[in-house]
Design an enzyme around this catalytic site. Structure first.
Site, PDB file in Angstrom:
ATOM      1  N   ASP A 100       0.903  -1.184  -0.152  1.00 11.77           N
ATOM      2  CA  ASP A 100       0.078   0.006  -0.138  1.00 11.77           C
ATOM      3  C   ASP A 100       0.712   1.188  -0.001  1.00 11.77           C
ATOM      4  O   ASP A 100       1.827   1.217   0.403  1.00 11.77           O
ATOM      5  CB  ASP A 100      -0.933   0.038   1.141  1.00 11.77           C
ATOM      6  CG  ASP A 100      -0.193  -0.178   2.476  1.00 11.77           C
ATOM      7  OD1 ASP A 100       0.795  -0.857   2.637  1.00 11.77           O
ATOM      8  OD2 ASP A 100      -0.903   0.251   3.565  1.00 11.77           O
ATOM      9  N   GLU A 167      -0.371  -1.871   5.222  1.00 11.90           N
ATOM     10  CA  GLU A 167       0.424  -2.145   6.510  1.00 11.90           C
ATOM     11  C   GLU A 167       0.143  -0.528   6.934  1.00 11.90           C
ATOM     12  O   GLU A 167       0.352  -0.482   8.333  1.00 11.90           O
ATOM     13  CB  GLU A 167       1.991  -2.144   5.891  1.00 11.90           C
ATOM     14  CG  GLU A 167       3.009  -1.899   6.928  1.00 11.90           C
ATOM     15  CD  GLU A 167       3.224  -0.719   7.600  1.00 11.90           C
ATOM     16  OE1 GLU A 167       3.390  -0.592   8.868  1.00 11.90           O
ATOM     17  OE2 GLU A 167       3.296   0.264   7.024  1.00 11.90           O
TER      18      GLU A 167
HETATM   19 ZN    ZN Z   1       4.592   3.876   6.401  1.00 15.63          ZN
HETATM   20 ZN    ZN Z   2       6.386   1.330   5.447  1.00 13.66          ZN
END
Ligand code: ZN
Ligand code: ZN
Length: 440
Positions: A100, A167
């Site tokens: 991401d 994440e």
């Molecule tokens: Zn980050």
């Molecule tokens: Zn990262």
């Protein structure tokens, strides 16, 4: 960390190369894989996607791994990708990259800068950028996978490469585990990740045994008052004033209740309330991020925040108790000590002690910790990402180097990507080395 000049680092890189045949060979292998890695990086950098919306990114990573001969499954925990490459009996090692990007409007001025805009999950129009370097991590992991798949004589076991969603919302790892990552696929004996770090010079690889990243709690507080006319405060309970007092009292938790020998942070990063200067609103919302390294400190912070928030509202005779919502809790990332010692000793042996450094822990957070909580020994290595000359100048002038998530963040591409691939390749080969008898 001790002062490290770029000249010393470059000398160390140059000096380390010809000493051992394997070093030359690893550098040559990384060279051979580099161009494709860089091209992948540029493609991914131009097309960033927000957390849990990484569909095109996941499709690309899946295609890359399939081409290399991995058995690929998509849609694991949302947009997650799992690639499995079996190469005889031996340990199973998981190598992770994130997929991401962030809602940041890129300001690097790069020729291949992202111009992507999209709606975030709240419907707001935002720019999107790989401001945390996850594009570089994907390029590194695919390049490492390419080298591993291309020469199976130097390792044995099962390599599990994952592209993890979200994440940045610290929820993608959990989503993949809940979707059977550790049961539907070979269970890893070790889990490895590499993250870039612009606070250190490019070419450098960092390790640290024990906690390296903090516990993190996202807390949303809604303070309720009684709205009314801005000129008639006596008919209202003003939540703006309660919020202002609350923000200040929250600052005394870390400064007055936590030992100076423990580390903790409470930041109120967003405060929203009201629409117009002459209207007292009904409520104000505070968004907090709370960091710590140990469970007792974390528990203390959580309960102290609740106590302060409720007491400030009560002191103002608020008509209703504030609501306090905890989300996105992330656990401190703890590098397994034995694994870290084994890998750092090998990296120092292979690359030299100037290039491979023990780096201090920091206050950021990561959901890679989910793997260690699932009982798998984990290691996250870091790679420096700042041009050595820029790094040296900052050290000389005592200036702060730009952080990840900044709109101007751009890794010093070539040495950073090469270091990431080198670290991953050497680590995988160390953990999956072919026993002597098998090489005869
Ligand atoms: Zn980050
Ligand atoms: Zn990262």
């Amino acid at each position: 960390m001790p002062r490290l000049t770029s000249a010393a680092l470059l000398l160390a890189i140059a000096a380390a190369t010809p000493l051992h045949a394997q070093r030359t060979s690893v550098a040559a292998e990384v060279d051979a894989a580099y161009q494709k890695g860089e091209a992948l990086y540029v493609d991914l950098h131009k097309a960033p996607e927000l957390s849990f919306h990484e569909t095109a990114t996941a499709t690309r990573i899946a295609a890359e791994l399939r081409t290399l001969g991995f058995d690929v499954t998509t849609g694991v925990g949302g947009t997650g990708v799992v690639g499995v490459l079996k190469n005889g009996a031996g340990p199973t090692v998981l190598l992770r990259t994130e997929l991401d990007a962030l809602p940041v409007t890129e300001a690097t001025g790069l020729a291949f800068a992202s111009t992507v805009r999209t709606k975030d999950d709240n419907g707001a129009d935002v720019g999107v950028m790989h401001a945390c370097g996850h594009d570089l991590h994907m390029a590194a992991v695919v390049s490492t996978a390419r080298i591993m798949a291309g020469d199976r004589s130097r390792w044995h076991g099962t390599l599990v490469v994952i592209g993890q969603p979200a994440e940045e919302r610290t929820s993608g790892a959990r989503a993949m585990i809940q979707d059977g990552l550790l049961t539907r696929f070979p269970r890893p004996d070790f889990a490895i990740a590499v993250h870039d770090d612009p606070r250190y010079p490019s070419g450098m690889i960092g390790y640290h045994a024990g906690p390296i990243l903090s516990n993190s709690d996202a807390i949303t507080i809604r303070i309720f008052g009684r709205g009314g006319h801005g000129a008639r405060p006596e008919t209202t309970v003003d939540p703006v004033v309660i919020a202002a007092r609350t923000v200040l009292t929250l600052q005394t938790i870390v400064s007055r209740e936590i030992s100076p020998f423990d580390q903790a942070v409470i930041t109120v990063g967003a405060i929203h309330g009201g629409t117009k200067r002459n209207i007292i609103p009904d409520e104000v919302r505070l968004d907090l991020t709370v960091r710590s390294f140990t469970d007792p400190v974390r528990q203390h912070l959580r309960s102290a925040i609740e106590r302060v928030v409720k007491a400030e509202a009560a002191a103002a005779a608020a008509p209703k108790e504030p609501s306090i919502e905890l989300s996105e809790p992330t656990y401190a990332l703890v590098n397994d000590t034995a694994l870290t010692q084994r890998i750092s000793a090998m990296l120092i042996r292979e690359l030299g002690p100037t290039r491979v450094r023990d780096l201090p822990p920091e206050g950021a957070s990561e959901d890679f910790s989910e793997f260690q909580r699932a009982g798998i020994p984990t290691l996250m290595l870091r790679v420096g990402a700042t041009e050595p000359a820029v790094y040296d100048k900052a050290i000389r002038e005592g200036a702060t180097l730009p952080s990840l998530h900044n709109a101007a963040f751009k890794p010093d591409l070539q040495p950073t990507l090469r270091a990431a691939i080198t670290a991953e390749l050497l680590t995988l080969r160390e953990l999956m080395s072919v026993p002597r008898a098998a090489t005869r």
